[in-house]
Scaffold this motif. Structure first.
Motif, mmCIF file in Angstrom:
data_model
loop_
_atom_site.group_PDB
_atom_site.id
_atom_site.type_symbol
_atom_site.label_atom_id
_atom_site.label_comp_id
_atom_site.label_asym_id
_atom_site.label_seq_id
_atom_site.Cartn_x
_atom_site.Cartn_y
_atom_site.Cartn_z
ATOM 1 N N SER A 119 0.781 -1.285 0.029
ATOM 2 C CA SER A 119 0.040 -0.120 -0.095
ATOM 3 C C SER A 119 0.855 1.326 -0.176
ATOM 4 O O SER A 119 2.018 1.243 0.172
ATOM 5 C CB SER A 119 -0.933 -0.239 1.296
ATOM 6 N N SER A 120 0.028 2.222 -0.273
ATOM 7 C CA SER A 120 0.833 3.823 -0.352
ATOM 8 C C SER A 120 1.434 4.051 1.162
ATOM 9 O O SER A 120 2.497 4.534 1.469
ATOM 10 C CB SER A 120 -0.190 5.128 -0.731
ATOM 11 N N LEU A 121 0.728 3.551 2.160
ATOM 12 C CA LEU A 121 1.212 4.010 3.536
ATOM 13 C C LEU A 121 2.496 3.116 3.810
ATOM 14 O O LEU A 121 3.324 3.833 4.474
ATOM 15 C CB LEU A 121 0.375 3.451 4.428
ATOM 16 N N ALA A 122 2.528 1.751 3.432
ATOM 17 C CA ALA A 122 3.740 0.832 3.837
ATOM 18 C C ALA A 122 4.930 1.793 2.983
ATOM 19 O O ALA A 122 5.910 1.371 3.306
ATOM 20 C CB ALA A 122 3.467 -0.533 3.073
ATOM 21 N N LYS A 123 4.657 2.419 1.913
ATOM 22 C CA LYS A 123 5.708 3.158 1.223
ATOM 23 C C LYS A 123 6.100 4.354 1.867
ATOM 24 O O LYS A 123 7.362 4.899 1.834
ATOM 25 C CB LYS A 123 5.558 3.390 -0.315
ATOM 26 N N LEU A 124 5.323 5.057 2.184
ATOM 27 C CA LEU A 124 5.419 6.574 2.953
ATOM 28 C C LEU A 124 6.119 6.283 4.178
ATOM 29 O O LEU A 124 6.843 7.342 4.587
ATOM 30 C CB LEU A 124 4.155 7.130 3.115
ATOM 31 N N ALA A 125 5.818 5.517 4.902
ATOM 32 C CA ALA A 125 6.377 5.462 6.485
ATOM 33 C C ALA A 125 7.846 4.822 6.645
ATOM 34 O O ALA A 125 8.348 3.994 5.923
ATOM 35 C CB ALA A 125 5.525 4.727 7.215
ATOM 36 N N GLU A 126 8.639 5.592 7.597
ATOM 37 C CA GLU A 126 9.811 5.221 7.649
ATOM 38 C C GLU A 126 10.000 3.718 8.303
ATOM 39 O O GLU A 126 10.846 3.019 7.819
ATOM 40 C CB GLU A 126 10.597 6.102 8.691
ATOM 41 N N HIS A 127 9.082 3.590 9.127
ATOM 42 C CA HIS A 127 9.156 2.030 9.569
ATOM 43 C C HIS A 127 7.678 1.644 9.589
ATOM 44 O O HIS A 127 6.763 2.130 9.612
ATOM 45 C CB HIS A 127 9.404 1.964 11.179
ATOM 46 N N VAL A 128 7.588 0.303 9.233
ATOM 47 C CA VAL A 128 6.230 -0.328 9.084
ATOM 48 C C VAL A 128 6.106 -1.520 9.723
ATOM 49 O O VAL A 128 6.823 -2.511 10.033
ATOM 50 C CB VAL A 128 6.191 -0.636 7.576
ATOM 51 N N PHE A 129 5.009 -1.564 10.318
ATOM 52 C CA PHE A 129 4.409 -2.886 10.943
ATOM 53 C C PHE A 129 3.301 -3.478 10.210
ATOM 54 O O PHE A 129 2.328 -2.567 9.646
ATOM 55 C CB PHE A 129 3.939 -2.666 12.494
ATOM 56 N N LEU A 130 3.078 -4.781 9.723
ATOM 57 C CA LEU A 130 2.062 -5.501 8.926
ATOM 58 C C LEU A 130 1.302 -6.140 9.816
ATOM 59 O O LEU A 130 1.662 -7.038 10.506
ATOM 60 C CB LEU A 130 2.705 -6.262 7.915
ATOM 61 N N VAL A 131 -0.011 -5.822 9.725
ATOM 62 C CA VAL A 131 -1.129 -6.781 10.313
ATOM 63 C C VAL A 131 -1.267 -7.831 9.229
ATOM 64 O O VAL A 131 -1.627 -7.447 8.217
ATOM 65 C CB VAL A 131 -2.545 -6.081 10.529
ATOM 66 N N ARG A 132 -1.020 -9.068 9.936
ATOM 67 C CA ARG A 132 -0.890 -10.088 9.128
ATOM 68 C C ARG A 132 -2.259 -10.869 9.101
ATOM 69 O O ARG A 132 -2.282 -12.317 9.259
ATOM 70 C CB ARG A 132 0.352 -11.049 9.234
ATOM 71 N N ALA A 133 -3.357 -10.211 9.004
ATOM 72 C CA ALA A 133 -4.662 -10.645 8.924
ATOM 73 C C ALA A 133 -5.175 -11.484 7.757
ATOM 74 O O ALA A 133 -6.111 -12.105 8.037
ATOM 75 C CB ALA A 133 -5.627 -9.704 9.360
ATOM 76 N N GLY A 134 -4.431 -11.278 6.783
ATOM 77 C CA GLY A 134 -4.890 -11.924 5.600
ATOM 78 C C GLY A 134 -6.213 -10.857 5.058
ATOM 79 O O GLY A 134 -6.476 -10.178 5.681
ATOM 80 N N LYS A 135 -6.179 -11.049 3.822
ATOM 81 C CA LYS A 135 -7.164 -10.051 3.058
ATOM 82 C C LYS A 135 -8.441 -9.775 3.822
ATOM 83 O O LYS A 135 -9.180 -11.018 4.154
ATOM 84 C CB LYS A 135 -7.508 -10.503 1.616
ATOM 85 N N GLU A 136 -8.782 -8.854 4.124
ATOM 86 C CA GLU A 136 -10.205 -8.570 4.743
ATOM 87 C C GLU A 136 -11.240 -8.236 3.776
ATOM 88 O O GLU A 136 -11.099 -7.299 3.111
ATOM 89 C CB GLU A 136 -10.254 -7.613 5.986
#
Lengths: 346, 346
Positions: free
Chosen positions: B125-142
């Motif tokens: 996502s755009s947010l994953a590219k914009l932020a210096e550090h990223v945490f992923l919620v690994r919930a699977g597609k919602e």
């Protein structure tokens, strides 16, 4: 006539008095913050005062660039966490000055070395004693349980706080507010007539954004406490992120719709609500000629104001409508069931 | 079966996966904040993610002592104010990572020199590219419009953020959460049966405080978007400052009632609501044996948890009840009228 309605009408005089008499306090406060410029502003309050704080959040952050946080009192009072407020200005807002949790947060912040400010209607209250600097809302005793004149008085003082912090808030503009409120009060017969339409309204949503977001909370609170209407309150953006699903034909929505920065967002929401056949009443003024496009009813203040100056005049028709609707419903807004004037919570 | 219900059931697995896979990210983030400890934490989000942010507000401020502010995006996106975030950690939370206003706030903060963190379910996502550090919620597609598993995933990551900032959050405690959620899911038949009671409910209030305050917002949002119930949400303290006036006999109230710091306040509110003959359902667990005293219905999780660990398991029966009630009402919670999965607002 209810005391609430009486006190609503006292607002031009109360605001003029507060502005006149609090200027020396504003000058002293300006000197104080010139020496100790805060890096953070924390606002702490409950009920209607918390809605004034919500207005302050927008006003202070937009006009000073200092980050603002609305305190969650339980973090101090129940969890006893020591939040680092050493470089903060902590502002407690309370009509009575006796709100227990608000005072506890202010007291602990002052002990930590924070700059503390109290905004209250009662000069001999605990809050007036606890805070390093005090602004008095000079609204005169507020007797109705439903707060009105202290809300606008608190907002006025927040403009003075912004001014003292170097914000581009002109005192000459503030001096025009009592007359704008006077003009808004001329809507009383119109609000009296309009209130009949809502005689059987059981729920509603109030929408506002930016400077007028707090007014959405305050109008909803007045509808809840004086008219027992289940009233939701949203920013136009938050409304779109889920709650709009509950809107069905004839669902009553009230929207604060000033001209300015928030109008495109409010307008988009109104358009969507119109397509859903919601019943929309907008509060606007002589400058926003487009505001009526999607509305069932338009409440138009006979004033022309910059957006940042609209919140105080705009809440007047909302207060009037709540007071008149309470009467229509056979309720006494001065003594809502279950409530008393001073609420003590921790 | 609705996708919402399917996704509710996926939560133990999703939480275990997120916790397992995000540990390396948590360790990197810990090193980052050891070098650049923020003086302020700003959380920015919309909708359900904003409710996770509200949880984060309590968790982070209580456990780290760093002041937290929930951003008002319009201050950046509409008023174009330059708020001083140079010493702040700015955390954007978005399921899709495509929430326009959230991303704008994060982007401008990063340009200013703030430490930026993105929490999203979408790695590209755009947010994953914009932020210096990223945490992923690994919930699977919602897939359901009504967010459930990403909400609890976001909350879990906020515990990791607190841990990285040195808070006394034990990883061993977090590892017990998937099993606690599994236990909470065993309430499904009970929630299915209970939902019939609320078939014709048109409005309600949800009460929570402290760590569970956000759950009150989230349960209310689920009731609004999936069941079209006009649902208010309050802290037990705010409820007493006005809104409680609207409570009449049989008014439905839901309360999150964990044992711990907030129980005396919640208990006082329940006592008052009981005296007003409100219909009260409490969500509690095996440890709070007093919670049923004033309740019409008790939803009791078969777990024993420290208060700060209750929010994730406690929201499960609320999610289940909303999903079942939507079905009772003949509605499809996966496709609420008016809404789409990604909402774009500025």
């Amino acid at each position: 006539m209810s005391r609430m309605l009486e006190e609503i009408r006292q607002q031009p005089e109360a605001l003029a008095r507060t502005l006149g008499r609090e200027m020396p306090s504003a000058r002293r406060f300006k000197k104080l913050v010139e020496k100790r410029r805060p890096k953070l502003i924390v606002l702490v309050a409950r009920g209607t005062s918390d809605n004034a704080a919500l207005f302050g959040r927008y006003l202070l952050e937009i006009t000073t660039g200092i980050p603002v946080s609305l305190a969650a009192p339980s973090i101090t009072t129940l969890y006893h966490a020591a939040v680092d407020y050493r470089e903060a200005l902590v502002v407690a807002i309370s009509q009575s000055g006796e709100s227990t949790d608000t005072n506890v947060v202010l007291e602990r912040a002052r002990r930590q070395g924070a700059l503390t400010l109290g905004i209250t209607n009662e000069s001999r209250s605990s809050l007036a004693k606890l805070a390093e600097h005090v602004f008095l809302v000079r609204a005169g005793k507020e007797r109705s349980v439903a707060a009105t004149k202290t809300y606008t008085g608190q907002m006025l003082i927040l403009y003075l706080v912004a001014h003292a912090l170097g914000a581009p808030v002109r005192l000459a503009d503030l001096e025009r507010l009592p007359a704008a409120v006077e003009a808004a009060l001329r809507l009383e017969p119109e609000m009296e007539a309009l209130s009949e339409r809502y005689r059987f309204m059981r729920h509603a949503a109030v929408v506002g954004r930016g400077f007028n977001y707090a007014n959405a909370f305050e109008f909803a609170l007045k509808l809840m406490e004086t008219c027992y209407v289940v009233a939701e309150r949203f920013s136009s953006a938050d409304f779109m992120h889920g709650p709009i699903a509950l809107v069905e034909p004839s669902f009553p929505v009230f929207a604060f719709a000033p001209p300015g920065a928030t109008w495109p967002s409010i307008s988009q929401t109104l358009q969507k609500l119109h397509a859903l056949h919601a019943e929309i009443a907008v509060i606007t003024d002589a400058r926003n000629t487009h505001a009526g496009t999607h509305a069932t009813r338009v409440i138009r203040l006979p004033v022309r104001l910059k957006e940042e100056l609209t919140p105080i005049p705009y809440v007047i028709p909302a207060q009037l409508l709540a007071a008149c609707l309470a009467s229509q419903k056979g309720l006494n807004p001065d003594h809502p069931r279950t409530l008393s004037k001073v609420t003590l919570t921790l």
